[in-house]
Design an enzyme around this catalytic site. Structure first.
Site, PDB file in Angstrom:
ATOM      1  N   SER A  45       4.659  -7.388  -0.942  1.00 23.71           N
ATOM      2  CA  SER A  45       3.309  -6.622   0.197  1.00 23.71           C
ATOM      3  C   SER A  45       4.009  -8.262   1.193  1.00 23.71           C
ATOM      4  CB  SER A  45       2.419  -6.177   0.779  1.00 23.71           C
ATOM      5  OG  SER A  45       1.534  -7.847  -0.151  1.00 23.71           O
ATOM      6  N   ASP A 337      -7.311  -9.579   5.310  1.00 24.25           N
ATOM      7  CA  ASP A 337      -7.247  -8.149   4.613  1.00 24.25           C
ATOM      8  C   ASP A 337      -7.826  -9.037   3.075  1.00 24.25           C
ATOM      9  OD1 ASP A 337      -4.864  -8.439   2.673  1.00 24.25           O
ATOM     10  OD2 ASP A 337      -4.329  -6.446   3.594  1.00 24.25           O
ATOM     11  N   HIS A 340      -3.952 -10.994   1.933  1.00 24.41           N
ATOM     12  CA  HIS A 340      -2.523 -11.089   3.064  1.00 24.41           C
ATOM     13  C   HIS A 340      -3.012 -12.005   4.513  1.00 24.41           C
ATOM     14  CE1 HIS A 340      -1.785  -7.735   0.297  1.00 24.41           C
ATOM     15  NE2 HIS A 340      -0.460  -7.877   0.594  1.00 24.41           N
TER      16      HIS A 340
END
Ligand SMILES: *[C@@H]1O[C@H](CO)[C@@H](O)[C@H](O)[C@H]1NC(C)=O
Ligand SMILES: *[C@@H]1O[C@H](CO)[C@@H](O)[C@H](O)[C@H]1NC(C)=O
Ligand SMILES: *[C@@H]1O[C@H](CO)[C@@H](O)[C@H](O)[C@H]1NC(C)=O
Ligand SMILES: *[C@@H]1O[C@H](CO)[C@@H](O)[C@H](O)[C@H]1NC(C)=O
Ligand SMILES: *[C@@H]1O[C@H](CO)[C@@H](O)[C@H](O)[C@H]1NC(C)=O
Length: 373
Positions: A45, A337, A340
């Site tokens: 991610s 978040d 991240h």
């Protein structure tokens, strides 16, 4: 990222009259110094820019607000509020556009000229990492997608030149491994009955195998991203609420991985003649911010900027709640978040990756150096 392409400038010169020819030559030479045509990106991610949007049954999807609130194109599947490290490195390399995601059906033909991003949020180095996220594309499959689909199309476009010559002008960036710990080993899935040392050595040898595959396909300029200090993330801390500070078991594990990844740069090179590799220690860069936030312009090193989708409400405890609330001063937060980093942190990482002269941050040299080789 929409700089005028130097090629166009050179073409313009052809129409100018004689006394102006010498400046044109200067432009031409500067253009020749830009040796990097683009990037092929593999990993999780931290570097995914929208591939998971096109997967069904994946919970690792972020194509909704507040993700992308500071991104020119809005929510795109990037796991942050604005640009990720790949976007920012692309700017540094003067690439004319964002690298397109492989899974987007419109990524074809001339859109491949700047490279392609194969990364998938939730994936890891091991094939079974990411099972918890429903549907992700493993590193193994990402490389297969490069080999089976992208490479043939790129070769067709570049008719006449040999694949190795073209691919030498691209960076191959790999950012994977965090989920092998967070979503696999420490969740008690496969391999968890081995020691952390054995598990880590196994990850590194798997990664080395994947790098050799890319090398055998023609890759020669590699950028290897460290795993971030995920033990300091709001998600990790929420699992052990009694503990103050970062979760050391997780940080120690990824730190061990990073040290071995850095060693791999020297160990694998003799097996890949003509190649060059750069290790980017994003772990250190983020830890330095967490330890000394104020001097680097940060204020909150602990909390997530967005409201997290709570497990008790059917969420995953990591990603932002859909249309949830969000902090105002996003550039002062380390975490966007539960896991991240914010764009502000990505800017620091990309700047260091590109230009740092400290081997503790980039080893053995920076991406600018790599781009000139
Ligand atoms: C990008 O373009 C700028 C301005 O033309 C130039 O100074 C810089 O050297 C270029 N960067 C690379 C990596 O070629
Ligand atoms: C993952 O998504 C792709 C693309 O939609 C789909 O072809 C595949 O069957 C999905 N896999 C699973 C396990 O859901
Ligand atoms: C490339 O993508 C465009 C836009 O999605 C589509 O119209 C076109 O048919 C695609 N071309 C090929 C060769 O797949
Ligand atoms: C770990 O468990 C797997 C089965 O889940 C088994 O095949 C393997 O031998 C075990 N390894 C060790 C070191 O106990
Ligand atoms: C990297 O580039 C800098 C200039 O920015 C130069 O001083 C240095 O010698 C280069 N290092 C290597 C290893 O190429």
């Amino acid at each position: 990222m929409s700089q005028t392409r130097p090629q166009n400038l050179t073409l313009l010169c052809l129409f100018l009259f004689f006394p102006l020819i010498s400046p044109c030559i200067a432009i031409q030479q500067q253009n020749d110094n830009t040796k990097i045509k683009g990037m092929f990106v593999f990993g999780s991610s931290l570097v995914d820019n929208g591939n998971n949007n096109f997967l069904s049954n994946s919970i690792a999807k972020v194509n909704y607000f507040p993700y992308g609130i500071d991104f020119p194109l809005g929510p795109s599947g990037r796991f942050t509020n604005g640009k990720n490290v790949i976007d920012l490195l692309g700017q540094k390399l003067n690439l004319s556009d964002y690298i397109p995601p492989f899974s987007d059906p419109s990524t074809n033909g001339s859109k491949l000229v700047n490279g392609v991003n194969f990364a998938s949020g939730g994936s890891g180095i091991l094939d079974d990492t990411g099972a918890l996220a429903g549907n992700v594309t493993s590193l193994n499959q990402q490389i297969r997608n490069f080999e089976d689909y992208t490479l043939p199309e790129l070769m067709e476009m570049e008719l006449g030149s040999k694949s190795k010559e073209i691919l030498a002008q691209f960076l191959f960036l790999v950012g994977s491994g965090g989920n092998d710990y967070s979503l696999n080993y420490f969740m008690g899935l496969s391999n968890s009955n081995t020691s952390i040392e054995v598990f880590t050595a196994n990850l590194i040898s798997n990664l080395a195998h994947h790098l050799m595959r890319l090398y055998n396909l023609g890759a020669s300029k590699f950028v290897l991203m460290a795993i971030n200090p995920n033990g300091c993330s709001p998600m990790a801390k929420a699992r052990v609420p009694t503990q103050d500070g970062c979760i050391q078991t997780l940080n120690r594990a990824v730190h061990m991985f990073n040290a071995e990844l850095r060693n791999l740069v020297d160990a694998i090179r003799p097996q890949m003649p003509g190649s060059n590799l750069v290790f980017v220690n994003s772990y250190k860069v983020i830890m330095d911010i967490i330890k000394h936030p104020i001097s680097k312009g940060f204020v909150d090193v602990k909390n997530s900027c967005c409201e997290i989708s709570k497990i008790s409400e059917g969420g995953n405890g990591v990603l932002c709640k859909r249309e949830g609330s969000i902090c105002e001063n996003r550039d002062e937060y380390v975490f966007f978040d539960g896991l991240h980093p914010t764009q502000a942190v990505n800017v620091v990482i990309a700047n260091k990756a590109f230009a740092s002269e400290f081997q503790a941050e980039v080893y053995p040299f920076n991406i600018y150096n790599l781009s000139q080789m």
